[in-house]
Design a protein around this motif. Sequence first.
Motif, PDB file in Angstrom:
ATOM      1  N   PHE A 195       0.834  -1.207   0.000  1.00 43.50           N
ATOM      2  CA  PHE A 195       0.000   0.000   0.000  1.00 43.50           C
ATOM      3  C   PHE A 195       0.869   1.258   0.000  1.00 43.50           C
ATOM      4  O   PHE A 195       0.566   2.233  -0.696  1.00 43.50           O
ATOM      5  CB  PHE A 195      -0.918   0.015   1.230  1.00 43.50           C
ATOM      6  CG  PHE A 195      -2.172  -0.795   1.055  1.00 43.50           C
ATOM      7  CD1 PHE A 195      -3.149  -0.399   0.139  1.00 43.50           C
ATOM      8  CD2 PHE A 195      -2.396  -1.937   1.798  1.00 43.50           C
ATOM      9  CE1 PHE A 195      -4.312  -1.137  -0.032  1.00 43.50           C
ATOM     10  CE2 PHE A 195      -3.547  -2.682   1.637  1.00 43.50           C
ATOM     11  CZ  PHE A 195      -4.514  -2.276   0.713  1.00 43.50           C
ATOM     12  N   VAL A 199       0.882   4.159  -2.899  1.00 42.98           N
ATOM     13  CA  VAL A 199       0.584   5.571  -2.630  1.00 42.98           C
ATOM     14  C   VAL A 199       1.717   6.480  -3.091  1.00 42.98           C
ATOM     15  O   VAL A 199       1.488   7.546  -3.676  1.00 42.98           O
ATOM     16  CB  VAL A 199       0.306   5.784  -1.125  1.00 42.98           C
ATOM     17  CG1 VAL A 199       0.232   7.268  -0.788  1.00 42.98           C
ATOM     18  CG2 VAL A 199      -0.993   5.088  -0.726  1.00 42.98           C
ATOM     19  N   THR A 200       2.970   6.064  -2.816  1.00 43.69           N
ATOM     20  CA  THR A 200       4.121   6.940  -3.083  1.00 43.69           C
ATOM     21  C   THR A 200       4.798   6.664  -4.415  1.00 43.69           C
ATOM     22  O   THR A 200       5.540   7.508  -4.921  1.00 43.69           O
ATOM     23  CB  THR A 200       5.153   6.806  -1.965  1.00 43.69           C
ATOM     24  OG1 THR A 200       5.646   5.444  -1.924  1.00 43.69           O
ATOM     25  CG2 THR A 200       4.533   7.152  -0.619  1.00 43.69           C
ATOM     26  N   ALA A 215       0.459  12.873  -0.848  1.00 43.01           N
ATOM     27  CA  ALA A 215      -0.651  11.923  -0.873  1.00 43.01           C
ATOM     28  C   ALA A 215      -1.518  11.997   0.378  1.00 43.01           C
ATOM     29  O   ALA A 215      -2.485  11.230   0.508  1.00 43.01           O
ATOM     30  CB  ALA A 215      -0.101  10.503  -1.022  1.00 43.01           C
ATOM     31  N   GLU A 217      -3.780  14.198   1.548  1.00 39.53           N
ATOM     32  CA  GLU A 217      -5.186  14.566   1.411  1.00 39.53           C
ATOM     33  C   GLU A 217      -5.992  13.553   0.596  1.00 39.53           C
ATOM     34  O   GLU A 217      -7.008  13.046   1.063  1.00 39.53           O
ATOM     35  CB  GLU A 217      -5.288  15.969   0.807  1.00 39.53           C
ATOM     36  CG  GLU A 217      -4.799  17.075   1.728  1.00 39.53           C
ATOM     37  CD  GLU A 217      -5.549  17.098   3.049  1.00 39.53           C
ATOM     38  OE1 GLU A 217      -6.777  16.850   3.028  1.00 39.53           O
ATOM     39  OE2 GLU A 217      -4.927  17.336   4.090  1.00 39.53           O
ATOM     40  N   PRO A 218      -5.538  13.211  -0.637  1.00 41.68           N
ATOM     41  CA  PRO A 218      -6.387  12.327  -1.446  1.00 41.68           C
ATOM     42  C   PRO A 218      -6.373  10.869  -0.997  1.00 41.68           C
ATOM     43  O   PRO A 218      -7.313  10.136  -1.264  1.00 41.68           O
ATOM     44  CB  PRO A 218      -5.790  12.473  -2.854  1.00 41.68           C
ATOM     45  CG  PRO A 218      -4.356  12.838  -2.621  1.00 41.68           C
ATOM     46  CD  PRO A 218      -4.351  13.673  -1.383  1.00 41.68           C
ATOM     47  N   LEU A 219      -5.300  10.419  -0.339  1.00 43.78           N
ATOM     48  CA  LEU A 219      -5.160   8.991  -0.032  1.00 43.78           C
ATOM     49  C   LEU A 219      -4.910   8.741   1.449  1.00 43.78           C
ATOM     50  O   LEU A 219      -4.164   7.839   1.829  1.00 43.78           O
ATOM     51  CB  LEU A 219      -4.015   8.392  -0.869  1.00 43.78           C
ATOM     52  CG  LEU A 219      -4.180   8.476  -2.388  1.00 43.78           C
ATOM     53  CD1 LEU A 219      -2.905   8.058  -3.086  1.00 43.78           C
ATOM     54  CD2 LEU A 219      -5.350   7.592  -2.837  1.00 43.78           C
ATOM     55  N   THR A 220      -5.531   9.525   2.287  1.00 39.70           N
ATOM     56  CA  THR A 220      -5.305   9.402   3.729  1.00 39.70           C
ATOM     57  C   THR A 220      -5.664   8.011   4.237  1.00 39.70           C
ATOM     58  O   THR A 220      -4.940   7.416   5.053  1.00 39.70           O
ATOM     59  CB  THR A 220      -6.138  10.452   4.485  1.00 39.70           C
ATOM     60  OG1 THR A 220      -5.775  11.755   4.028  1.00 39.70           O
ATOM     61  CG2 THR A 220      -5.897  10.358   5.987  1.00 39.70           C
ATOM     62  N   GLU A 221      -6.788   7.465   3.783  1.00 40.80           N
ATOM     63  CA  GLU A 221      -7.246   6.162   4.273  1.00 40.80           C
ATOM     64  C   GLU A 221      -6.248   5.064   3.932  1.00 40.80           C
ATOM     65  O   GLU A 221      -5.961   4.185   4.754  1.00 40.80           O
ATOM     66  CB  GLU A 221      -8.613   5.818   3.669  1.00 40.80           C
ATOM     67  CG  GLU A 221      -9.749   6.704   4.152  1.00 40.80           C
ATOM     68  CD  GLU A 221      -9.781   8.056   3.452  1.00 40.80           C
ATOM     69  OE1 GLU A 221      -9.011   8.228   2.489  1.00 40.80           O
ATOM     70  OE2 GLU A 221     -10.577   8.919   3.874  1.00 40.80           O
ATOM     71  N   LEU A 222      -5.703   5.102   2.710  1.00 46.42           N
ATOM     72  CA  LEU A 222      -4.727   4.087   2.316  1.00 46.42           C
ATOM     73  C   LEU A 222      -3.448   4.187   3.136  1.00 46.42           C
ATOM     74  O   LEU A 222      -2.828   3.173   3.475  1.00 46.42           O
ATOM     75  CB  LEU A 222      -4.401   4.212   0.824  1.00 46.42           C
ATOM     76  CG  LEU A 222      -5.460   3.714  -0.151  1.00 46.42           C
ATOM     77  CD1 LEU A 222      -5.004   3.914  -1.595  1.00 46.42           C
ATOM     78  CD2 LEU A 222      -5.750   2.236   0.085  1.00 46.42           C
ATOM     79  N   LEU A 223      -3.039   5.402   3.460  1.00 50.81           N
ATOM     80  CA  LEU A 223      -1.856   5.572   4.296  1.00 50.81           C
ATOM     81  C   LEU A 223      -2.091   5.010   5.693  1.00 50.81           C
ATOM     82  O   LEU A 223      -1.211   4.353   6.270  1.00 50.81           O
ATOM     83  CB  LEU A 223      -1.475   7.048   4.376  1.00 50.81           C
ATOM     84  CG  LEU A 223      -0.793   7.639   3.138  1.00 50.81           C
ATOM     85  CD1 LEU A 223      -0.630   9.150   3.279  1.00 50.81           C
ATOM     86  CD2 LEU A 223       0.567   6.992   2.907  1.00 50.81           C
ATOM     87  N   SER A 226      -1.918   1.277   5.412  1.00 44.46           N
ATOM     88  CA  SER A 226      -0.536   0.846   5.207  1.00 44.46           C
ATOM     89  C   SER A 226       0.238   0.815   6.509  1.00 44.46           C
ATOM     90  O   SER A 226       0.842  -0.201   6.880  1.00 44.46           O
ATOM     91  CB  SER A 226       0.149   1.782   4.202  1.00 44.46           C
ATOM     92  OG  SER A 226       1.534   1.516   4.130  1.00 44.46           O
TER      93      SER A 226
END
Length: 401
Positions: A195, A199-200, A215, A217-223, A226
């Motif tokens: 993950f 993201v990165t 990343a 703001e747009p992908l906070t949940e995935l971070l 992870s």
Amino acid sequence: MEPLTLQWSDAWLLAPELVVSVFTVVLAVLDLLLPKRTNRDLIGWLTLAGLVTAGVFVVLHIIMLQGATPTGSSPQVYNLLGGSYRVDDFGNLLKLVFLAASAFIVLSSLGTIRDKDMAIKGEFYYLILPAVLGAMVMASSGDLLTLFVGLELLSITTYILVGARKRDRLSSEAAFKYVITGGVASAFVLYGMSFLYGVTGSTQLVQIVKGVEPAMEPLTELLYISFFLMIAGFAVKLALAPFHAWAADVYQGAPTPVTAFLAVVAKGAAFAMLYRVFMNSAFFTFGEDGTMHKDIFLALAVLAAAAMIIGTVGALRQKNVKRLLALSGVANAGILLIPLTLDITNVHTSLFSEFIYYLIAYAFMNVGAFSVLTMLTRDSDNHSLAASPGCITGLRGPQAQ
């Protein structure tokens, strides 16, 4: 950008790892060629020589880095394979701890390993070396893939060592539990890494630091997914409460020198990986209000507190020495985790110095405890705290028999 191919000039920077690799191959072949009646302690002494030689090269690297660092400037770092492998003070100090602890474990085991502990005693000695190599790789990795390769090299070797007593039921049970829990932990860590890569767009820790912030703001949940998947995997590897249930059974069933190795080197290598990943990514991930940073390190702080409390309380109820030391390892893992949960301030400017200081003390304490246990139980499998003096070699003279 650093070249992605190894040059002959890089051999000096990789000397400790190359020494351990060469000794592993040579000793494996030598063990096959030696007559069966030959005392396998010879393999042990050569293993000790390999560990000491690698340690000398690490010390030379530390001196080289100190000499190449101008006064008042940042510590010198040598990067190999595009930054995938780093030779720096963090890795060198941890390598020195791993090599020293392994050397003391091998030294204390010479003459004390019985035939029923190892079908071929030489296997224990030369299998220690690739496990140490995996720990060294984890300490110096600058890339998620390199970190995972080192983790698996260490894990697979220790799976074999834990199950070395093939005819012993406890050893077989310990090996089975260790393989299952180790595999699950590796899966969590790898899933979390995947993950983070998604993201990165990079597996290199330096690039991940740069890629996490955009990343947020747009992908906070995935971070969040992870980092918390990796936290769960590391918690199992480090036997942090409440993910510690496997530790007591594995420590009890494994041969005592292997238990010492798991308690010190394997645990220290997992901490090295944890610090590499989180200090290079999550620690500097603040966002607008620092919410993610606070959540991640709050979770680590809760794990540390739970490990210290549950490990200490659980150890009070143990009657087996190895199980007691396993619970002690749980509590000490919580203490070793504390520096990572602290914020950098004007007063507290370093996270690593406290960690390495306590790791050295923990390593010597555990190696000493398990070495004493190895010698005292050389002629007996009784590891109970209530064992009578007659069960402990050397505590009763001939007149007391």
